[in-house]
Design an enzyme around this catalytic site. Structure first.
Site, mmCIF file in Angstrom:
data_model
loop_
_atom_site.group_PDB
_atom_site.id
_atom_site.type_symbol
_atom_site.label_atom_id
_atom_site.label_comp_id
_atom_site.label_asym_id
_atom_site.label_seq_id
_atom_site.Cartn_x
_atom_site.Cartn_y
_atom_site.Cartn_z
ATOM 1 N N CYS A 170 9.344 3.096 0.508
ATOM 2 C CA CYS A 170 10.648 3.640 0.133
ATOM 3 C C CYS A 170 10.996 4.926 0.871
ATOM 4 O O CYS A 170 12.111 5.433 0.737
ATOM 5 C CB CYS A 170 10.697 3.889 -1.364
ATOM 6 S SG CYS A 170 10.119 2.488 -2.341
ATOM 7 N N HIS A 310 15.002 11.519 -5.325
ATOM 8 C CA HIS A 310 14.563 10.128 -5.169
ATOM 9 C C HIS A 310 15.015 9.341 -6.387
ATOM 10 O O HIS A 310 15.556 8.252 -6.247
ATOM 11 C CB HIS A 310 13.052 10.080 -4.985
ATOM 12 C CG HIS A 310 12.531 8.718 -4.650
ATOM 13 N ND1 HIS A 310 13.006 7.986 -3.589
ATOM 14 C CD2 HIS A 310 11.578 7.957 -5.249
ATOM 15 C CE1 HIS A 310 12.359 6.818 -3.533
ATOM 16 N NE2 HIS A 310 11.499 6.777 -4.537
ATOM 17 N N GLU A 321 8.873 13.668 -10.421
ATOM 18 C CA GLU A 321 9.774 14.359 -9.495
ATOM 19 C C GLU A 321 10.356 15.616 -10.132
ATOM 20 O O GLU A 321 10.475 16.660 -9.468
ATOM 21 C CB GLU A 321 10.890 13.426 -9.029
ATOM 22 C CG GLU A 321 11.766 14.069 -7.957
ATOM 23 C CD GLU A 321 12.764 13.116 -7.327
ATOM 24 O OE1 GLU A 321 13.371 13.502 -6.307
ATOM 25 O OE2 GLU A 321 12.942 11.995 -7.847
ATOM 26 N N LYS A 342 20.977 6.617 -6.592
ATOM 27 C CA LYS A 342 20.442 5.291 -6.942
ATOM 28 C C LYS A 342 21.015 4.796 -8.263
ATOM 29 O O LYS A 342 20.940 3.605 -8.552
ATOM 30 C CB LYS A 342 18.915 5.325 -7.012
ATOM 31 C CG LYS A 342 18.220 5.450 -5.655
ATOM 32 C CD LYS A 342 16.708 5.362 -5.814
ATOM 33 C CE LYS A 342 15.985 5.498 -4.485
ATOM 34 N NZ LYS A 342 16.055 6.861 -3.925
ATOM 35 N N HIS A 347 18.139 0.817 -5.804
ATOM 36 C CA HIS A 347 17.115 1.290 -4.872
ATOM 37 C C HIS A 347 17.154 0.445 -3.595
ATOM 38 O O HIS A 347 16.797 -0.729 -3.603
ATOM 39 C CB HIS A 347 15.736 1.202 -5.520
ATOM 40 C CG HIS A 347 14.681 1.998 -4.809
ATOM 41 N ND1 HIS A 347 14.807 2.405 -3.497
ATOM 42 C CD2 HIS A 347 13.480 2.458 -5.226
ATOM 43 C CE1 HIS A 347 13.728 3.076 -3.135
ATOM 44 N NE2 HIS A 347 12.912 3.130 -4.175
ATOM 45 N N PHE A 405 6.030 3.688 -2.621
ATOM 46 C CA PHE A 405 4.763 3.054 -2.956
ATOM 47 C C PHE A 405 3.736 3.382 -1.866
ATOM 48 O O PHE A 405 4.068 3.537 -0.696
ATOM 49 C CB PHE A 405 4.939 1.543 -3.045
ATOM 50 C CG PHE A 405 5.546 1.059 -4.343
ATOM 51 C CD1 PHE A 405 5.889 1.933 -5.350
ATOM 52 C CD2 PHE A 405 5.780 -0.291 -4.545
ATOM 53 C CE1 PHE A 405 6.447 1.491 -6.538
ATOM 54 C CE2 PHE A 405 6.332 -0.755 -5.726
ATOM 55 C CZ PHE A 405 6.663 0.130 -6.724
#
Length: 423
Positions: A170, A310, A321, A342, A347, A405
């Site tokens: 990502c 994110h 985060e 997002k 995403h 990831f």
């Protein structure tokens, strides 16, 4: 202040951008939807969702590859590469960039993707199983290669400098921009087309991500499913699209009279070395990436006027985060707007960092910060997650976070160009 050089090399600026997203076929459409707080998430129409726990996502709507590609290109290009190609075309047109035999060797392309041409792989395997080896396309290796988007873009614009693919889950789109900026800083190229693309809306990836309990299952209310930083979040929403930016050395951009949209002032990339899907529980890699990007830009947390988070809408990412932002920004965290686009795009995986860098750049240019929709019960009441509606803020410096990831972390810091800051 120097115009063309910093201690780390030449200054890097953005002169064009393009996007294909669930919100629109271009940057203008996408930005208008973001500012309006409009969701691009809906029930999936291009995937058989029978038996899947999640039946919705962020599809690109109304995209006609024939508007961008020749028939033979359409046959050999996966959808992810088609989106990248279209976004690159918009970005180059926006930048007013023309490459020739002299400038082509001083240009590069780097396109990031988490998964690459998954749809093409599926088609070719199905052909092999159903019809045998002789029916497999001779373009299967090309269509199924993760560098196909970068190569097609390079062919189109006559780029004869470095042309590469990059995959860091990502964080791929942000890393592509950051690595291209390094090329320019250190004189490898003068111009780079950089960004990310993804199209993994298929039964395999939806099943796998669902079985990992990473996806939202709010099938009865898709537009409300992506809810970053909301207490009731239950997973991310998978989407497709692309974002591509034209980066140039400031010297090159000024010499050709280009409009400078923003400066790529800082970039840092780290790894958690912790877990395949879960972020480090203390957010060590995310903290290091944010602090590193600020140090690379020669800026402090207090200089930042907006954070494009994110913000995936998963339990682990959002909590970690927020803690990382608080650790890096200290008391300033409660004074800087923080939003996750997002919540509207879903995403975009490998394309997320590129599209979100564009959103951060537009926040600088317009003094408008896009909202986090669906954030009804924020997980931290003291932070401004820009809930539901866009807000007006002067933004001279914006940070864009991308965490993936495998523990990949990439952070970009964009800054208004001097002429814009003086206005």
């Amino acid at each position: 202040m120097p115009t063309t050089r910093t201690a780390g090399g030449r200054r890097v600026v953005i002169t064009g951008w393009g996007a294909v997203t669930p919100l629109g076929l271009g940057v203008d459409e996408t930005w208008s939807a973001l500012v309006a707080g409009r969701s691009g998430i809906a029930p999936l129409t291009g995937v058989d969702t029978t038996g899947l726990g999640t039946t919705f996502g962020g599809e690109v709507k109304g995209f006609d590859p024939a508007h961008h590609l020749k028939p033979q290109q359409i046959r050999r290009m996966d959808a992810y590469a088609q989106y990248a190609y279209a976004a690159a075309g918009e970005a180059v047109h926006h930048a007013g960039l023309v490459l020739d035999d002299d400038s082509g060797p001083r240009a590069g392309v780097v396109i990031g993707s988490g998964y690459g041409p998954m749809a093409a792989h599926g088609r070719h395997f199905a052909t092999l199983e159903e019809s045998g080896p002789r029916r497999v396309s001779p373009f299967a290796q090309i269509t199924g290669a993760i560098d196909s988007a970068a190569c097609e873009i390079g062919f189109r614009f006559g780029v004869t400098g470095p042309t590469r693919a990059l995959s860091t889950a990502c964080a791929s789109g942000a890393d592509a921009i950051g690595e291209a900026a390094h090329w320019i800083r250190h004189g490898t190229v003068d111009v780079a087309l950089a960004g990310g693309a993804e199209h993994i809306l298929n039964r395999l990836d939806l099943a796998s991500s669902g079985n990992a309990r990473a996806l939202s299952t709010r099938n009865d209310a898709p537009a409300e499913a992506s809810r970053p930083f909301d207490t009731d979040r239950d997973g991310f929403v998978m989407s497709a699209g692309a974002g591509v930016l034209v980066l140039e050395s400031a010297e090159h951009a000024l010499a050709r009279g280009a409009t400078i949209l923003a400066e790529v002032a800082g970039y840092a990339s780290t790894s958690d070395a912790h877990h395949w899907t879960a972020p480090h529980p203390e957010g060590r890699g995310a903290r290091a990436a944010m602090a590193g990007a600020l140090a690379d830009a020669g800026l402090t947390p207090g200089d930042v006027g907006y954070i494009n988070a994110h913000g995936t809408s998963t339990q682990a990412n959002d909590r970690t985060e927020v803690e990382a932002i608080r650790a890096v920004f200290g008391s300033h965290a409660e004074h800087v707007p923080i939003s996750s686009t997002k919540s509207m795009t879903g995403h975009l995986i490998g394309a997320a960092g590129a599209v979100e860098a564009i959103a951060a750049g537009l926040a600088i240019r317009t003094s408008v910060v896009p909202p986090t929709i669906n954030c009804h019960r924020p997980i931290d009441d003291a932070l401004n997650f820009v809930p539901h509606q866009a807000q007006r803020h002067r933004v001279d410096v914006a940070m864009s976070n991308s965490f993936g990831f495998g523990g990949h972390n990439a952070v970009l810091v964009l800054r208004a160009w001097e002429a814009d800051r003086e206005q």
